[in-house]
Write an enzyme that holds these catalytic residues in place. Sequence first.
Site, short mmCIF file in Angstrom:
data_model
loop_
_atom_site.label_atom_id
_atom_site.label_comp_id
_atom_site.label_asym_id
_atom_site.label_seq_id
_atom_site.Cartn_x
_atom_site.Cartn_y
_atom_site.Cartn_z
N MET A 19 9.96 -8.29 36.73
CA MET A 19 10.80 -9.39 36.30
C MET A 19 11.96 -8.93 35.42
SD MET A 19 9.36 -12.82 34.49
CE MET A 19 10.39 -14.02 33.69
N ASP A 32 -1.58 -13.38 31.39
CA ASP A 32 -1.26 -12.15 32.12
C ASP A 32 -1.72 -10.93 31.33
OD1 ASP A 32 -0.31 -10.65 34.22
OD2 ASP A 32 1.72 -10.52 33.44
#
Length: 648
Positions: free
Chosen positions: A29, A141
């Site tokens: 990302m 996460d």
Amino acid sequence: MSTSTTDPMIGRLIDGRYQVRSRVARGGMATVYLATDLRLERRVALKVMHGHLADDSQYKARFIQEARSAARLAHPNVVNVYDQGQDQETAYLVMEYLPGITLRELLGEHPVLTNDQALDILEAVLAGLAAAHRNGIVHRDLKPENVLLADDGRIKISDFGLARAVTAQTATGNALLGTIAYLSPELVTRGVADARSDIYAVGIMLYEMLAGEQPYKGDQPFQIAQQHANDTVPTPSTKNPRVPVEIDELVLWATARDPEQRPRDARAMLDQVLEVRRLLGEGGGTPATTTMQHTMVLPPAAELAATGETQVLGTRARARTSPQPVNSTLALARASERRHQRGIWLFVVVLLLAAIAGGTGWYFGAGPGSQVMIPNVSGLEPAVATSELEGLDLVVAETPEPVFSVDVPAGLVAGTDPQIGAAVAHGATVTLLVSQGPEPLPIPELVGQTEEVATQRIADASFSKATTDYRFDDADRGIVIGALGQGPDGAIDLVPGETYGEQQPVTLVVSLGPIPSVTGMGVDEASETLEGVGLIASTAAGLADFHDEIPAGAVIRAEIPEGPVREGATIELVLSKGIEQRQVPDIVGKTWGEAKPLLDQAGFRIEFQNGASEFLSAFPGSIVRSTNPDAGTSLDKGSTVTVRLGVD
């Protein structure tokens, strides 16, 4: 860690403040760079979203969510986030820089850790995670890549990009955003996550640190996901006989398929980890006694919630050459049988404790002692924010408090007092902080400075450098000739001494120097001269004119286009046609008063024949007897025509 000398970000100045030095890491990302905060003179980690994701509102929202989530946490085991913003198309976070490695890198070099090493890391991770859960944040996460091990011994959790509020339900479409090896069964099957989902990921990491591998493997991600949903995580002692049963039971408790059978949050598990360390002593995970060891039966989260404390139940002989998986259900049943045998007096005590716990739960859950978490009303109209807060049984102060805000437009809610996310009692008064827009600050003197000096003045004045508009001008090359800001209706001139909003963009207009003169040059020479300063010479328009001094084919002048001239502009060249040809007018028989204007208009010089012509020319009535050359002859403009005059 790796760096790249070809990365265009290296050396770039972000928002006029953060100087990018080198690349530290790259993820799916974003990319993390080492940068220098020029304002505070410190090293920071600059996390920059990948350019191809900048137009994806969902990814940008997660990126901003990371800053907001981490900014709500102030804990030694959570990476600090200092700033968040956007420079042109570059969205970035500014974080604490921790020189060191990730847990993933450590496991790459040392796949199996000692019991003490694993518990040290586990304790730090749970401490930081407990702070997140306490503030209503689920990480979602957790994995070794997001656990940082600093060179000075500090251990911190990073990357809250997928974080959500504890009470939020995550859509199934987003359920598999975390790394598949650490996803809890409920995320795989139902797409929902809470604090216990983080605990599951912690349990998988503990297994991996002790066993040297992840518990589930497969060629395809869905195969691993199916194992998470349907199988029970094995104990690490099946791979590493040095792991004691107490740690085995920690792994089983944290990775129970039923979330209700796991610790309710990181604080509950951290308390049990500390108890395990006490039982095992400080001898590298070796039990304090060798003939009789404590074995913990870890109760489900619901029972822990009722008692408010961690329980250690019973003892049993430990006679095994290698640890075996512990049947938690059987252990609970045996513990339950022992409790029933304690006598009627214990039953009375239990009833009293239950009554106290129930009363306490009512007081803090639904009674006068219950609390409300202030929701995020930032960016809402004050009336809408007021309605949302009052719907939670909170009182909104009649008079809002004006504040300056760089991020929230004027007139919208920028925050609350107490702050967003704080837990307050029912009926508490909340003051809305309404944005007045960026704080007006004085504009420094920029015109006449070099670009470097002007850029520094912009940063010192707390504005942000946007772009530089390079134009040709009579000023020396590199000198600022103007400064533009962003107004409601477009660009505005920034006048020194007037005010402009804090952190608002400033565009510098910088001189490229004057356009060089090409008069008298040939076309090739003129083109080369203009191209040398970044301009394009053109004769496509066919502009040409007569010239008395510049020879035919040479440049008379360059036609400068109207408005600002920037690099790459096209300059039309006007070429010379040489000296214009004129015909000698027919003036024979005309009076001198009639003939002279015709010769002047044709551009000829006049010379008189021998005799009294000069005298006679003073008399307009004199008659032209002849011309040399004769009428109709073509001559260069400016040539001499000889005139003979006479009188009748």
